[in-house]
Motif scaffolding. Structure first.
Motif, PDB file in Angstrom:
ATOM      1  N   UNK A  80     -54.024  72.186   6.519  1.00 19.46           N
ATOM      2  CA  UNK A  80     -55.197  71.304   6.542  1.00 19.46           C
ATOM      3  C   UNK A  80     -55.025  70.192   7.578  1.00 19.46           C
ATOM      4  N   UNK A  81     -53.834  69.599   7.629  1.00 19.23           N
ATOM      5  CA  UNK A  81     -53.586  68.534   8.615  1.00 19.23           C
ATOM      6  C   UNK A  81     -53.660  69.076  10.036  1.00 19.23           C
ATOM      7  N   UNK A  82     -53.139  70.274  10.248  1.00 21.64           N
ATOM      8  CA  UNK A  82     -53.178  70.874  11.583  1.00 21.64           C
ATOM      9  C   UNK A  82     -54.617  71.167  12.007  1.00 21.64           C
ATOM     10  N   UNK A  83     -55.424  71.680  11.093  1.00 14.65           N
ATOM     11  CA  UNK A  83     -56.830  71.947  11.403  1.00 14.65           C
ATOM     12  C   UNK A  83     -57.577  70.650  11.696  1.00 14.65           C
ATOM     13  N   UNK A  84     -57.284  69.620  10.925  1.00 17.47           N
ATOM     14  CA  UNK A  84     -57.944  68.328  11.129  1.00 17.47           C
ATOM     15  C   UNK A  84     -57.558  67.729  12.480  1.00 17.47           C
ATOM     16  N   UNK A  85     -56.329  67.949  12.913  1.00 14.99           N
ATOM     17  CA  UNK A  85     -55.890  67.450  14.216  1.00 14.99           C
ATOM     18  C   UNK A  85     -56.653  68.134  15.356  1.00 14.99           C
ATOM     19  N   UNK A  86     -57.110  69.356  15.131  1.00 16.70           N
ATOM     20  CA  UNK A  86     -57.910  70.069  16.126  1.00 16.70           C
ATOM     21  C   UNK A  86     -59.387  69.710  16.049  1.00 16.70           C
TER      22      UNK A  86
END
Length: 153
Positions: A80-86
């Motif tokens: 989720x954090x990785x997707x939000x960073x994108x």
């Protein structure tokens, strides 16, 4: 002299005109269509890069967790954090796990599968492209506090 004069007068009138003004709208349509196609292609590529990064982060967090229960939660949160960073809505990303039927322990190979739907600009909400990425990793065989005898034992 009369030959020169004839050449000048021949260019006047409609006989020397060339069609082409009607091709401008077609050219604009082709340009806009090509631009939308490239934008869709870039959205799919960007979605795949995001899904691959989310899968890598999820599986890394999973194998570094202390136990199987916290491993799933840690992997989901990392994705989720990785997707939000994108810049992607984290709720739009689905993460699945495959441990090959083994319980969490040393030398267990974990596979994280990330799925994401990219909306097509041209087709609106009707058209979507499914993106799938996966990453796998093995739980460290020399880690303390885990069950199992190690790899190959």
């Amino acid at each position: 002299m009369s030959g020169r004069w004839q050449a000048r007068t021949r260019a006047r009138g409609e006989r020397g005109a060339i069609g082409g003004i009607e091709m401008l709208p077609l050219g604009v349509l082709v340009f806009v269509g090509g631009l939308l196609l490239v934008a869709n292609l870039w959205a799919v590529i960007d979605g795949h890069l995001m899904a691959a990064a989310a899968a890598r982060q999820a599986v890394r967090a999973y194998v570094e967790a202390d136990d199987g229960v916290s491993a799933t939660a840690a992997g989901q949160e990392a994705a989720r954090r990785s997707a939000q960073a994108y810049g992607v809505d984290p709720d739009a990303v689905t993460v699945g796990w495959d441990d090959g039927g083994q319980s969490f322990g040393r030398c267990t190979r974990i596979v994280a599968d990330v799925d994401y739907q990219v909306r097509a600009f041209i087709l609106g909400p009707v058209g979507t492209f499914g993106i799938h990425a996966s990453a796998s990793e093995v739980v460290d065989p020399h880690r303390d506090g885990l069950t199992g005898a190690g790899c190959g034992a």
